[in-house]
Scaffold this motif. Structure first.
Motif, PDB file in Angstrom:
ATOM      1  N   ARG A 292      -6.407  -6.144  -5.522  1.00 51.12           N
ATOM      2  CA  ARG A 292      -6.828  -5.439  -4.311  1.00 51.12           C
ATOM      3  C   ARG A 292      -7.432  -6.425  -3.317  1.00 51.12           C
ATOM      4  O   ARG A 292      -8.327  -7.188  -3.653  1.00 51.12           O
ATOM      5  CB  ARG A 292      -7.851  -4.401  -4.736  1.00 51.12           C
ATOM      6  N   LEU A 293      -6.919  -6.439  -2.078  1.00 47.85           N
ATOM      7  CA  LEU A 293      -7.447  -7.400  -1.106  1.00 47.85           C
ATOM      8  C   LEU A 293      -8.271  -6.730  -0.019  1.00 47.85           C
ATOM      9  O   LEU A 293      -8.937  -7.395   0.777  1.00 47.85           O
ATOM     10  CB  LEU A 293      -6.311  -8.259  -0.520  1.00 47.85           C
TER      11      LEU A 293
ATOM     12  N   SER B 144       0.843  -1.201   0.000  1.00 44.57           N
ATOM     13  CA  SER B 144       0.000   0.000   0.000  1.00 44.57           C
ATOM     14  C   SER B 144       0.872   1.241   0.000  1.00 44.57           C
ATOM     15  O   SER B 144       2.047   1.194   0.343  1.00 44.57           O
ATOM     16  CB  SER B 144      -0.923   0.042   1.220  1.00 44.57           C
ATOM     17  N   GLU B 145       0.249   2.349  -0.359  1.00 45.03           N
ATOM     18  CA  GLU B 145       0.929   3.634  -0.213  1.00 45.03           C
ATOM     19  C   GLU B 145       0.943   3.987   1.266  1.00 45.03           C
ATOM     20  O   GLU B 145       0.132   3.487   2.035  1.00 45.03           O
ATOM     21  CB  GLU B 145       0.163   4.699  -0.996  1.00 45.03           C
TER      22      GLU B 145
ATOM     23  N   GLY C 135      -9.226   3.674   4.208  1.00 51.08           N
ATOM     24  CA  GLY C 135      -9.749   3.517   2.850  1.00 51.08           C
ATOM     25  C   GLY C 135      -8.673   3.387   1.789  1.00 51.08           C
ATOM     26  O   GLY C 135      -8.981   3.059   0.641  1.00 51.08           O
ATOM     27  N   THR C 136      -7.399   3.620   2.175  1.00 50.83           N
ATOM     28  CA  THR C 136      -6.307   3.458   1.207  1.00 50.83           C
ATOM     29  C   THR C 136      -6.270   1.993   0.745  1.00 50.83           C
ATOM     30  O   THR C 136      -6.279   1.088   1.575  1.00 50.83           O
ATOM     31  CB  THR C 136      -4.959   3.833   1.864  1.00 50.83           C
ATOM     32  N   PRO C 137      -6.244   1.743  -0.571  1.00 50.83           N
ATOM     33  CA  PRO C 137      -6.282   0.344  -1.026  1.00 50.83           C
ATOM     34  C   PRO C 137      -5.024  -0.436  -0.664  1.00 50.83           C
ATOM     35  O   PRO C 137      -3.928   0.127  -0.610  1.00 50.83           O
ATOM     36  CB  PRO C 137      -6.428   0.462  -2.549  1.00 50.83           C
ATOM     37  N   ILE C 138      -5.211  -1.729  -0.422  1.00 46.01           N
ATOM     38  CA  ILE C 138      -4.107  -2.645  -0.112  1.00 46.01           C
ATOM     39  C   ILE C 138      -4.101  -3.728  -1.187  1.00 46.01           C
ATOM     40  O   ILE C 138      -5.143  -4.304  -1.507  1.00 46.01           O
ATOM     41  CB  ILE C 138      -4.295  -3.256   1.290  1.00 46.01           C
ATOM     42  N   HIS C 139      -2.909  -3.993  -1.723  1.00 46.57           N
ATOM     43  CA  HIS C 139      -2.770  -4.905  -2.860  1.00 46.57           C
ATOM     44  C   HIS C 139      -1.885  -6.091  -2.494  1.00 46.57           C
ATOM     45  O   HIS C 139      -0.965  -5.957  -1.683  1.00 46.57           O
ATOM     46  CB  HIS C 139      -2.148  -4.166  -4.044  1.00 46.57           C
ATOM     47  N   ALA C 140      -2.149  -7.219  -3.155  1.00 52.58           N
ATOM     48  CA  ALA C 140      -1.282  -8.400  -2.971  1.00 52.58           C
ATOM     49  C   ALA C 140       0.110  -8.058  -3.491  1.00 52.58           C
ATOM     50  O   ALA C 140       0.261  -7.554  -4.598  1.00 52.58           O
ATOM     51  CB  ALA C 140      -1.859  -9.586  -3.726  1.00 52.58           C
ATOM     52  N   PRO C 141       1.156  -8.336  -2.690  1.00 53.94           N
ATOM     53  CA  PRO C 141       2.522  -7.963  -3.087  1.00 53.94           C
ATOM     54  C   PRO C 141       3.121  -8.917  -4.115  1.00 53.94           C
ATOM     55  O   PRO C 141       4.131  -8.609  -4.738  1.00 53.94           O
ATOM     56  CB  PRO C 141       3.296  -8.049  -1.773  1.00 53.94           C
TER      57      PRO C 141
END
Ligand SMILES: [Zn+2]
Length: 272
Positions: free
Chosen positions: A237-238, A150-151, A182-188
């Motif tokens: 996006r998870l 994530s950022e 609310g910041t999106p989290i992504h699979a690394p």
């Protein structure tokens, strides 16, 4: 296609193992030891302290990628290797010293400091579920080259020796990244969802299996956007960042595990 591009294509096509990235080797508590086991047609099986460890082929050799517990004392250690023909071998390595800083935080919510009987039941049930997920082994070849999920600002590093309201607690088992709710989290990296839930301390959380005992964990989410069993590509996006569970503000707690041991996530990506 130019001759150079054709050559490159042939190299990449014929030798995919050359492309496999490994984590940064850091043979210290909370780090990763990478051991060259030597060549063989089929993969050997390796164990450290009774736990199966990741074994991947790079170039013409098999390498063990071993997670080292934060509690490990510096000194000599070894892994036990069983080859396809039944032969056994031992591979030694030296664990170095690594210093981790102290972190002191104050939590005012009494329930998060001294949970009541019902909370304790829930905490124990959470622990059982999380421990079972951490025991996951799958034969997929892991991709150790992670993207930052994530950022945000790296607000709390792995391994910090923590004190909550001046009481010593377990060291920090992940890397915290802080950004707005609310910041999106992504699979690394590619992985399979092996755990989703709402836990007392971790809040809404997701665990991914990347293969060979390489797992990653995402805690304190605001929303979960995946289901157990789902396969994710790198960048999928998870969920979104939140402040569920025991937190002092919105952040992602990102944990990375090898052979059921939390290791420093910063060894799996290049800092931007
Ligand atoms: Zn954390």
């Amino acid at each position: 296609m130019s001759a150079m591009r054709a050559t490159l294509f042939l190299i990449l096509f014929l030798c995919p193992s050359l492309l496999l990235a490994l984590p940064t080797a850091l043979p210290a508590p909370g780090g990763v030891a990478i051991l060259d086991l030597g060549p063989s047609q089929d993969a050997p099986r390796a164990e450290f302290d009774g736990e199966r460890v990741a074994v991947v082929r790079t170039e013409n050799s098999w390498r063990a990628v071993v997670g080292l517990p934060l509690s490990l004392e510096p000194g000599d250690q070894r892994i036990e290797v069983t080859w396809p023909d039944g032969r056994r071998s031992r591979h030694g390595f030296t664990v170095l010293h690594r210093d981790y800083a102290e972190s002191r935080i104050t939590i005012r919510e009494e329930r998060m400091i001294s949970p009541g009987p019902d909370d304790l039941k829930r905490i124990e049930a959470d622990r059982v579920r999380i421990r079972a997920a951490l025991a996951t082994w799958s034969d997929a070849t892991p991709d150790f080259d992670f993207a930052v999920p994530s950022e945000g600002r790296f607000s709390s590093g792995f391994g910090l020796r923590r004190f909550i309201n001046d009481q010593p607690r377990n060291p920090h088992s992940g890397l915290d990244i802080a950004a707005p709710v609310g910041t999106p989290i992504h699979a690394p990296a590619p992985g399979r969802v092996i755990l989703t839930g709402d836990f007392f301390y971790a809040g809404k959380a997701v665990m991914l299996d990347h293969g060979h005992g390489l797992l990653s964990f995402y805690a304190h989410l605001d929303s979960i956007g995946v289901e157990e069993g789902q396969r994710l590509e790198r960048g999928a996006r998870l969920g979104t960042m939140g402040m569920t569970g025991r937190v002092t503000g919105p952040h992602l707690h990102w944990g990375v595990y090898l052979n059921r041991t939390p290791v420093d996530p910063e060894l799996f990506f290049t800092r931007p």
